[in-house]
Enzyme design. Structure first.
Site, PDB file in Angstrom:
ATOM      1  N   LYS A 141      15.835  18.761  29.678  1.00  0.00           N
ATOM      2  CA  LYS A 141      16.256  18.453  30.573  1.00  0.00           C
ATOM      3  C   LYS A 141      17.862  18.288  31.275  1.00  0.00           C
ATOM      4  CE  LYS A 141      16.345  15.728  34.223  1.00  0.00           C
ATOM      5  NZ  LYS A 141      17.587  17.095  35.413  1.00  0.00           N
ATOM      6  N   GLY A 194      25.080  10.318  31.637  1.00  0.00           N
ATOM      7  CA  GLY A 194      25.308  10.251  33.015  1.00  0.00           C
ATOM      8  C   GLY A 194      25.799   9.008  33.221  1.00  0.00           C
ATOM      9  N   THR A 196      26.576   5.351  35.007  1.00  0.00           N
ATOM     10  CA  THR A 196      25.772   3.624  34.725  1.00  0.00           C
ATOM     11  C   THR A 196      24.445   3.675  35.494  1.00  0.00           C
ATOM     12  OG1 THR A 196      27.446   2.790  33.930  1.00  0.00           O
ATOM     13  CG2 THR A 196      26.351   1.297  34.220  1.00  0.00           C
ATOM     14  N   GLU A 197      24.065   4.266  37.020  1.00  0.00           N
ATOM     15  CA  GLU A 197      23.979   3.476  37.360  1.00  0.00           C
ATOM     16  C   GLU A 197      22.275   4.295  36.966  1.00  0.00           C
ATOM     17  OE1 GLU A 197      23.424   5.705  41.040  1.00  0.00           O
ATOM     18  OE2 GLU A 197      22.190   4.046  42.286  1.00  0.00           O
ATOM     19  N   GLY A 199      21.174   5.062  34.180  1.00  0.00           N
ATOM     20  CA  GLY A 199      21.441   4.732  33.160  1.00  0.00           C
ATOM     21  C   GLY A 199      20.656   3.653  32.539  1.00  0.00           C
ATOM     22  N   GLU A 216      24.434   7.018  27.428  1.00  0.00           N
ATOM     23  CA  GLU A 216      26.509   7.748  26.857  1.00  0.00           C
ATOM     24  C   GLU A 216      27.074   7.688  28.768  1.00  0.00           C
ATOM     25  OE1 GLU A 216      28.789   7.828  25.246  1.00  0.00           O
ATOM     26  OE2 GLU A 216      26.961   7.781  23.035  1.00  0.00           O
ATOM     27  N   CYS A 250      33.526  11.947  31.723  1.00  0.00           N
ATOM     28  CA  CYS A 250      34.289  10.176  31.825  1.00  0.00           C
ATOM     29  C   CYS A 250      34.890   9.623  30.906  1.00  0.00           C
ATOM     30  CB  CYS A 250      32.576  10.329  31.072  1.00  0.00           C
ATOM     31  SG  CYS A 250      32.788  11.444  29.197  1.00  0.00           S
ATOM     32  N   GLU A 343      34.580   4.301  38.750  1.00  0.00           N
ATOM     33  CA  GLU A 343      34.878   5.705  38.099  1.00  0.00           C
ATOM     34  C   GLU A 343      34.825   6.732  39.484  1.00  0.00           C
ATOM     35  OE1 GLU A 343      31.391   7.302  36.045  1.00  0.00           O
ATOM     36  OE2 GLU A 343      32.639   8.128  34.900  1.00  0.00           O
TER      37      GLU A 343
END
Ligand code: NAD
Length: 441
Positions: A141, A194, A196-197, A199, A216, A250, A343
């Site tokens: 996806k 993608g 962190t949120e 993830g 990641e 990233c 970030e």
């Protein structure tokens, strides 16, 4: 308009998973050399379409064409590297009483791959190649904003001889299609790149079915420059280490830590390299940096300047249509400032002074993230001391590289878990099975 793409829904995800389930037995049972041959054929086919894919990626993501060509080169190399894997998935023999114990590596099954928009096909390839080499089938996806190279990849894979159902692509929203992949009982593993949120929410949702997950995630990497470094080289290399891909990387070295004794000289050396960056039309051969991906991303990046930070110097950006943002250097920045902690995912660098080695390490580690980073010094022992002390997954000394096909890549702390690329990626796409064969009575 570049293209119109059908939006998948949950029923389409279920159909894609069913196709991957159906294709799994034959794919995993293929002779290792045959799976290797098909992956080489796929690498050849991708090489034949390299320029077409590079242009498609540059247009869809707004990235510089030179970068897109390099990325497609890495996609091809990734498939070639993992084409060697089916015949090298080695196990162990272990001494035990009463017989022989040994291990084999089994594919995990159907793997859901969820990818971001910043390096669309490259990051997909980091997952696709080891997953397929290990005998898994996949449902990919891609990010909603950048689906075009993933869709073209699926056509190329089929034409190269991969059986139908081994690679499936669904283009749809993360919160419906992505979420369905994470919850689907027939999906054995999710490989996610993608924020962190997202993830964090994937790790929580995957717990319901004890799915394997590799993550990641984001980064806030430090580029640590000591006063004894080759300052000319460090200053020449720093801009593209944070402004490459318009900062939407990233691994962006968005915190430039500079030893106080060299701060003034370093900024003097850095400025001309920043103002000389060629920001413009992604398809122009000379372009080094394109626009940001979307208006929302530009607003998010600009908000870091609303906090009152005033730039020390900036590069240029075109006027007119496009989500442009000039490369921007803030100096000196307080380590507690939002731009030093969050970030940015855009072309803003925060220069943070430090006094000595101990403070450099403390500042570098003062982050929830731990993905990448660099150390610039002529003192070899110090370089190694600092490298061991910095809590990140990938580091360069006197360079700013992060990613190679042959070496593992991944984060410490909230930058994620699991490793992609290199020999290590195969661990994340296989289960170890132990078999004991009795040899007595
Ligand atoms: P994102 O997290 O918003 O989206 C990534 C993918 O997840 C997309 O395909 C999206 O559709 C999907 N998604 C969104 N919500 C979901 C949900 N609830 N369930 C399942 N899937 C869902 O990230 P992005 O904005 O596309 O990319 C930017 C982020 O990616 C940055 O934080 C960046 O640091 C990170 N990133 C990390 C790496 C790395 O290797 N560590 C590489 C590139 C980007």
């Amino acid at each position: 308009m570049l293209a119109e793409v059908a939006r998948a829904d949950v029923a389409d995800v279920d159909r894609a998973v069913a196709a991957a389930v159906a294709a799994l037995p034959a794919w995993r049972a293929l002779a290792p050399a045959e799976r290797a041959r098909l992956l080489h054929a796929l690498a050849d086919a991708l090489a034949a379409h390299q320029e077409e894919l590079a242009v498609l990626e540059a247009r869809n993501a707004g990235k510089a064409i030179g970068d897109a060509r390099g990325e497609m080169g890495m996609v091809i190399d990734t498939f070639r590297f993992y084409a060697g894997a089916p015949e090298r998935l080695l196990g162990d023999t272990i001494p035990v009483a009463g017989g022989q114990a040994f291990t084999v590596r089994e594919p995990v099954g159907v793997v859901g791959l969820i990818t971001p928009w910043n390096f669309p096909l490259t990051i997909a390839a980091w997952k696709l190649a080891p997953a397929l080499a290990a005998g898994n089938t996949v449902v990919l996806k891609p990010a909603e904003l950048t689906p075009l190279t993933a869709l073209r990849f699926a056509e190329i894979a089929l034409a190269a001889g991969l059986p139908a159902g081994v690679v499936n692509v669904v283009v749809g929203p993360g919160r419906t299609c992505g979420q369905r992949l994470v919850e689907h009982p027939d999906v054995a593993k999710i490989a996610f790149t993608g924020s962190t949120e997202v993830g964090r929410s994937i790790a929580a949702a995957a717990a319901a079915t004890i799915k394997r997950v590799t993550l990641e995630l984001g980064g806030k990497s430090a580029n640590i420059i000591f006063a004894d470094a080759d300052l000319e080289a460090a200053a020449a290399a720093a801009p593209l280490a944070v402004f490459g891909n318009a900062g939407q990387d990233c691994c962006a070295r968005s915190r430039i830590l500079v030893q106080e004794a060299a701060l003034e000289r370093f900024l003097e050396l850095l400025e001309p390299h920043v103002t000389a960056l060629r920001v413009g039309d992604p398809l122009a051969e000379s372009t080094q940096m394109g626009p940001l991906i979307s208006a929302a991303q530009r607003d998010a990046v600009a908000s870091f300047l609303d906090d009152g930070a005033s730039p020390a110097f900036r590069g240029s950006a075109p006027e007119g249509p496009g989500f442009w943002f000039p490369p921007t250097v803030l100096a000196p920045v307080d380590p507690g400032a939002r731009v030093a902690r969050e970030e940015v995912f855009g072309p803003i660098a925060a220069v943070i002074p430090f006094a000595d080695e101990a403070e450099a390490i403390t500042l570098a580690n003062d982050s929830i993230y731990g993905l990448s980073g660099s150390i610039w010094t002529r003192d070899g022992a110090r370089a190694l001391r600092v490298a061991r002390a910095v809590e990140t997954g990938v580091l360069s000394i006197n360079a700013n590289t992060s990613v190679r096909v042959t070496t593992p890549f991944g984060g410490f702390k909230q930058s994620g878990y699991g490793r992609e690329l290199g020999p290590h990626a195969l661990d994340a796409y296989t289960e170890v099975k132990t078999i004991f064969y009795a040899t007595e009575g």
